[in-house]
Design an enzyme around this catalytic site. Structure first.
Site: not given
Ligand code: DX5
Ligand code: ZN
Length: 221
Positions: A11, A36, A38, A40, A69, A71, A140, A178
């Protein structure tokens, strides 16, 4: 135990954004199967990251697929945007999809693989009725919002339930985990059916991305 192909997806949340191109190229060279991303929105989760422009830029740097992903609230309004930006797999949170069936359909219509996620406090019952319309399920293993959190072992039975239900229906569903994934936590996830392993802090926090990716791969062999 699952015989499916294992994918490791670093990620970029934990990458050094001063050198994002170098970071994703290094991850690819180190053996990552996907990147990956993320997204947000500061609304569905209390953190704000990046949007389609960054996805578009990352897409130009690597040839491995992008696992995006979302969010964000109202993901239904952004399906075309993120597919056009380069998402190969697009994941939405079921919690914020009143019409998940339509969203999944829309993702596939735009040429990406479709998936949905649930936070640790939400049941997989939100996903199960839609398995036929999905390529991937995202369990998750921390609450969505931040990298570097601690893996929640209580999620293991959930992973197993997804695997068992998919097997019962004869579906080949990728099961992604994840949050807090490393060389220790990947193993129990794998034993319960996970096939796609997201790791942010563990991969990008290491001196050698290859050593970290190899360590996860060894743990799930
Ligand atoms: C959390 C994200 C993850 C995050 C994982 O909200 O969806 O993808 O980046 O990070 P680590 O591996 O550091 O927990
Ligand atoms: Zn993620």
């Amino acid at each position: 135990m699952s015989s499916s192909i294992i994918h490791i997806a670093p990620s970029i949340l934990s990458a050094d954004f001063r050198h994002l191109e170098r970071e994703v190229k290094d991850a690819e060279a180190a053996g990552a199967d996907r990147i990956h991303c993320d997204v947000m929105d500061g609304h569905f989760v209390p953190n704000l990251t990046f949007g389609p422009f960054v996805i578009e830029a990352v897409k130009k740097c690597v040839s491995i697929p992008l696992d995006v992903h979302l969010m964000i609230s109202n993901p239904q309004d952004y399906i075309a945007t993120y597919c056009n930006a380069g998402a190969n797999v697009l994941l939405v949170h079921a919690e914020v999809c009143p019409d998940l069936a339509q969203v999944l359909l829309d993702i596939r219509k735009h040429g990406a693989k479709a998936g949905a996620a649930v936070n640790p406090d939400k049941s997989i019952d939100l996903l199960v009725p839609h398995f036929d319309a999905m390529d991937q399920v995202l369990i998750m293993t921390v609450f969505a919002g931040f990298g570097g959190q601690k893996f929640i072992p209580d999620m293991l039975p959930k992973i197993r339930s997804v695997r068992d239900e998919a097997a019962r229906r004869g579906l080949s569903l990728a099961i992604e985990v994840d949050g807090g994934i490393n060389d220790q936590t990947a193993r129990p996830c794998f034993e319960n059916g996970a096939t796609v392993f997201v790791a942010g802090n563990y991969v990008f926090g290491g001196d050698s991305y290859k050593d970290r990716i190899d360590a996860i791969r060894r743990a799930v062999r």
